[in-house]
Design a protein around this motif. Structure first.
Motif, PDB file in Angstrom:
ATOM      1  N   GLU A  84       1.904   9.695  16.234  1.00  0.00           N
ATOM      2  CA  GLU A  84       2.475   8.662  15.379  1.00  0.00           C
ATOM      3  C   GLU A  84       1.764   7.329  15.573  1.00  0.00           C
ATOM      4  N   LYS A  85       1.185   7.115  16.747  1.00  0.00           N
ATOM      5  CA  LYS A  85       0.528   5.840  17.030  1.00  0.00           C
ATOM      6  C   LYS A  85      -0.863   5.760  16.396  1.00  0.00           C
ATOM      7  N   ASP A  86      -1.383   6.905  15.960  1.00  0.00           N
ATOM      8  CA  ASP A  86      -2.732   6.942  15.414  1.00  0.00           C
ATOM      9  C   ASP A  86      -2.749   7.534  14.005  1.00  0.00           C
ATOM     10  N   PRO A  87      -2.171   6.857  13.026  1.00  0.00           N
ATOM     11  CA  PRO A  87      -2.158   7.380  11.657  1.00  0.00           C
ATOM     12  C   PRO A  87      -3.571   7.430  11.080  1.00  0.00           C
ATOM     13  N   LEU A  88      -3.825   8.435  10.260  1.00  0.00           N
ATOM     14  CA  LEU A  88      -5.142   8.607   9.663  1.00  0.00           C
ATOM     15  C   LEU A  88      -5.168   8.246   8.182  1.00  0.00           C
ATOM     16  N   ILE A  89      -4.025   8.400   7.513  1.00  0.00           N
ATOM     17  CA  ILE A  89      -3.969   8.207   6.065  1.00  0.00           C
ATOM     18  C   ILE A  89      -2.902   7.166   5.714  1.00  0.00           C
ATOM     19  N   TYR A  90      -3.250   6.296   4.761  1.00  0.00           N
ATOM     20  CA  TYR A  90      -2.280   5.323   4.242  1.00  0.00           C
ATOM     21  C   TYR A  90      -2.129   5.563   2.742  1.00  0.00           C
ATOM     22  N   ILE A  91      -0.877   5.700   2.298  1.00  0.00           N
ATOM     23  CA  ILE A  91      -0.574   5.973   0.892  1.00  0.00           C
ATOM     24  C   ILE A  91       0.387   4.904   0.377  1.00  0.00           C
ATOM     25  N   TYR A  92       0.087   4.354  -0.793  1.00  0.00           N
ATOM     26  CA  TYR A  92       0.992   3.379  -1.396  1.00  0.00           C
ATOM     27  C   TYR A  92       0.912   3.480  -2.910  1.00  0.00           C
ATOM     28  N   GLN A  93       1.756   2.729  -3.610  1.00  0.00           N
ATOM     29  CA  GLN A  93       1.829   2.776  -5.065  1.00  0.00           C
ATOM     30  C   GLN A  93       1.933   1.360  -5.616  1.00  0.00           C
ATOM     31  N   SER A  94       0.822   0.801  -6.090  1.00  0.00           N
ATOM     32  CA  SER A  94       0.854  -0.562  -6.641  1.00  0.00           C
ATOM     33  C   SER A  94       1.709  -0.637  -7.901  1.00  0.00           C
ATOM     34  N   HIS A  95       1.722   0.432  -8.685  1.00  0.00           N
ATOM     35  CA  HIS A  95       2.571   0.516  -9.882  1.00  0.00           C
ATOM     36  C   HIS A  95       3.652   1.564  -9.623  1.00  0.00           C
ATOM     37  N   ASN A  96       4.539   1.244  -8.700  1.00  0.00           N
ATOM     38  CA  ASN A  96       5.489   2.261  -8.226  1.00  0.00           C
ATOM     39  C   ASN A  96       6.512   2.713  -9.261  1.00  0.00           C
ATOM     40  N   PHE A  97       6.665   1.997 -10.379  1.00  0.00           N
ATOM     41  CA  PHE A  97       7.602   2.422 -11.416  1.00  0.00           C
ATOM     42  C   PHE A  97       6.942   3.331 -12.462  1.00  0.00           C
ATOM     43  N   GLU A  98       5.627   3.567 -12.336  1.00  0.00           N
ATOM     44  CA  GLU A  98       4.970   4.466 -13.281  1.00  0.00           C
ATOM     45  C   GLU A  98       5.632   5.835 -13.213  1.00  0.00           C
ATOM     46  N   SER A 129       2.904  16.729   2.684  1.00  0.00           N
ATOM     47  CA  SER A 129       1.928  17.821   2.760  1.00  0.00           C
ATOM     48  C   SER A 129       0.935  17.592   3.893  1.00  0.00           C
ATOM     49  N   LEU A 130       0.528  16.341   4.075  1.00  0.00           N
ATOM     50  CA  LEU A 130      -0.417  16.011   5.137  1.00  0.00           C
ATOM     51  C   LEU A 130       0.220  16.139   6.515  1.00  0.00           C
ATOM     52  N   ILE A 131       1.438  15.639   6.634  1.00  0.00           N
ATOM     53  CA  ILE A 131       2.144  15.696   7.918  1.00  0.00           C
ATOM     54  C   ILE A 131       2.375  17.147   8.343  1.00  0.00           C
ATOM     55  N   LYS A 132       2.674  18.023   7.383  1.00  0.00           N
ATOM     56  CA  LYS A 132       2.854  19.446   7.697  1.00  0.00           C
ATOM     57  C   LYS A 132       1.580  20.063   8.251  1.00  0.00           C
ATOM     58  N   LYS A 133       0.448  19.483   7.901  1.00  0.00           N
ATOM     59  CA  LYS A 133      -0.831  19.969   8.392  1.00  0.00           C
ATOM     60  C   LYS A 133      -1.224  19.298   9.714  1.00  0.00           C
ATOM     61  N   GLY A 134      -0.332  18.493  10.239  1.00  0.00           N
ATOM     62  CA  GLY A 134      -0.609  17.815  11.504  1.00  0.00           C
ATOM     63  C   GLY A 134      -1.426  16.554  11.354  1.00  0.00           C
ATOM     64  N   LEU A 176      -6.889   4.370  11.014  1.00  0.00           N
ATOM     65  CA  LEU A 176      -6.844   4.833   9.625  1.00  0.00           C
ATOM     66  C   LEU A 176      -8.227   5.218   9.117  1.00  0.00           C
ATOM     67  N   LYS A 177      -8.266   6.328   8.382  1.00  0.00           N
ATOM     68  CA  LYS A 177      -9.521   6.861   7.847  1.00  0.00           C
ATOM     69  C   LYS A 177      -9.609   6.761   6.323  1.00  0.00           C
ATOM     70  N   MET A 178      -8.464   6.831   5.631  1.00  0.00           N
ATOM     71  CA  MET A 178      -8.462   6.847   4.169  1.00  0.00           C
ATOM     72  C   MET A 178      -7.264   6.074   3.623  1.00  0.00           C
ATOM     73  N   VAL A 179      -7.455   5.471   2.441  1.00  0.00           N
ATOM     74  CA  VAL A 179      -6.377   4.741   1.768  1.00  0.00           C
ATOM     75  C   VAL A 179      -6.302   5.211   0.312  1.00  0.00           C
ATOM     76  N   PHE A 180      -5.090   5.592  -0.112  1.00  0.00           N
ATOM     77  CA  PHE A 180      -4.874   6.067  -1.475  1.00  0.00           C
ATOM     78  C   PHE A 180      -3.798   5.227  -2.170  1.00  0.00           C
ATOM     79  N   ASP A 181      -4.139   4.702  -3.332  1.00  0.00           N
ATOM     80  CA  ASP A 181      -3.163   4.017  -4.182  1.00  0.00           C
ATOM     81  C   ASP A 181      -2.848   4.974  -5.333  1.00  0.00           C
ATOM     82  N   ILE A 182      -1.630   5.520  -5.345  1.00  0.00           N
ATOM     83  CA  ILE A 182      -1.262   6.581  -6.280  1.00  0.00           C
ATOM     84  C   ILE A 182      -0.787   6.022  -7.626  1.00  0.00           C
ATOM     85  N   HIS A 183      -1.361   6.552  -8.710  1.00  0.00           N
ATOM     86  CA  HIS A 183      -0.985   6.180 -10.072  1.00  0.00           C
ATOM     87  C   HIS A 183      -0.888   7.435 -10.933  1.00  0.00           C
ATOM     88  N   ARG A 184      -0.477   7.252 -12.177  1.00  0.00           N
ATOM     89  CA  ARG A 184      -0.589   8.311 -13.182  1.00  0.00           C
ATOM     90  C   ARG A 184      -1.201   7.696 -14.434  1.00  0.00           C
TER      91      ARG A 184
END
Length: 295
Positions: A84-98, A129-134, A176-184
């Motif tokens: 938990e102290k060493d997260p690899l992925i950061y996920i957020y939603q700039s347009h979270n109401f999309e 899905s990522l957390i399930k993969k460790g 952290l290794k990767m950052v994803f801003d999720i949209h549709r």
């Protein structure tokens, strides 16, 4: 002054130590009973100790034969960094109401904005899905649209608001290794959907801003993701899109981190289930990149 020894000798002379046979017999019987009880207690304690030791040894041997020296969390690089102290992925939603069209709303994509059933759920699914993969992951659920409304800001200020939690997290988590801003996307279903093995999936698009100081790094990252997904299913990704408006191009906060991408999953006419299917494939791709140490 008389000593203790003198008193003891006086007592012996005054009260001869010649007890009756009945007293000796009764006392002897009680002593034997006490001795037996004491021995039973000792045997019980010894048995309990031995049983516990055998159980512990059995568990240790079982774990050894089951895992055979393998990582208990995940094979690959995750044994040393999956905490938990060493997260690899950061996920957020700039347009979270999309959100997505409903049965009662199938007109203007601009109307498909709501507090529930939106891209935050898609980001959450990717995180799970990522957390399930460790793979330790941070999923930021900041209500960007709510803050915009509260502060009287425009939709164009979304990235300014989402920038603060992203910046703060990056400063606190150097792992952290990767950052994803999720949209549709807002395109029609026939452009954002593909059938794979009898099931519909939402297509992906990787968006990179040329105005970012880390443009080259982010472009390489997006192209690598696109290549990996197409390696699994050739038409699942619509490719990499570079946004380049000379005067007003937003960086999408990609200037803060080298492996950042704006990820569009599906469009306004897709369903959450279709989004989730694609997210599971994306999680596999991310896992492969980390294992291969390409990031």
């Amino acid at each position: 002054m008389q000593t203790d020894k003198d008193l003891f000798e006086l007592i012996k002379e005054t009260y001869p130590l010649n007890p009756r046979e009945e007293f000796v017999s009764a006392t002897s019987k009680k002593l034997r009973q006490s001795a037996r009880k004491l021995n039973n207690k000792r045997r019980k304690k010894l048995f309990s100790y031995i049983s516990s030791s055998i159980a512990i040894c059995a568990i240790a041997l079982t774990c050894f034969f089951i895992y055979g020296g393998k990582d208990t969390q995940q094979e690959g690089i995750f044994s040393s960094i999956a905490t938990e102290k060493d997260p690899l992925i950061y996920i957020y939603q700039s347009h979270n109401f999309e959100s997505f069209f409903t049965k009662s709303n199938r007109n203007d994509p601009a109307d498909a904005l709501q507090e529930t059933d939106n891209t935050t759920l898609v980001g959450g699914k990717l995180s799970q899905s990522l957390i399930k993969k460790g793979i330790p992951t941070i999923h930021d659920k900041t209500n960007i649209m709510g803050i915009l409304k509260e502060k009287g800001l425009s939709f164009n200020d979304s990235y300014t608001i989402s920038r603060e939690p992203l910046k703060s997290t990056l400063e606190k988590n150097k792992s952290l290794k990767m950052v994803f801003d999720i949209h549709r996307d807002s395109r029609k279903r026939n452009e954002t959907t593909i059938e794979i093995n009898g099931k519909d999936y939402a297509k992906t698009v990787f968006v990179v801003s040329r105005s970012s100081a880390k443009y080259e790094e982010n472009l390489k990252f997006a192209q690598l993701l696109d290549e990996k997904i197409k390696g699994k299913f050739p038409d699942l990704s619509r490719g990499v899109v570079v946004k380049d408006i000379a005067t007003s191009q937003n960086t999408y906060n990609q200037d803060l981190f080298g492996n950042s991408v704006l990820l569009e999953i599906g469009g306004v006419e897709n369903t959450l289930q279709e989004e989730y299917r694609t997210v599971d494939i994306l999680a596999e791709v991310i896992e492969e990149l980390l294992k291969e140490k390409e990031i």
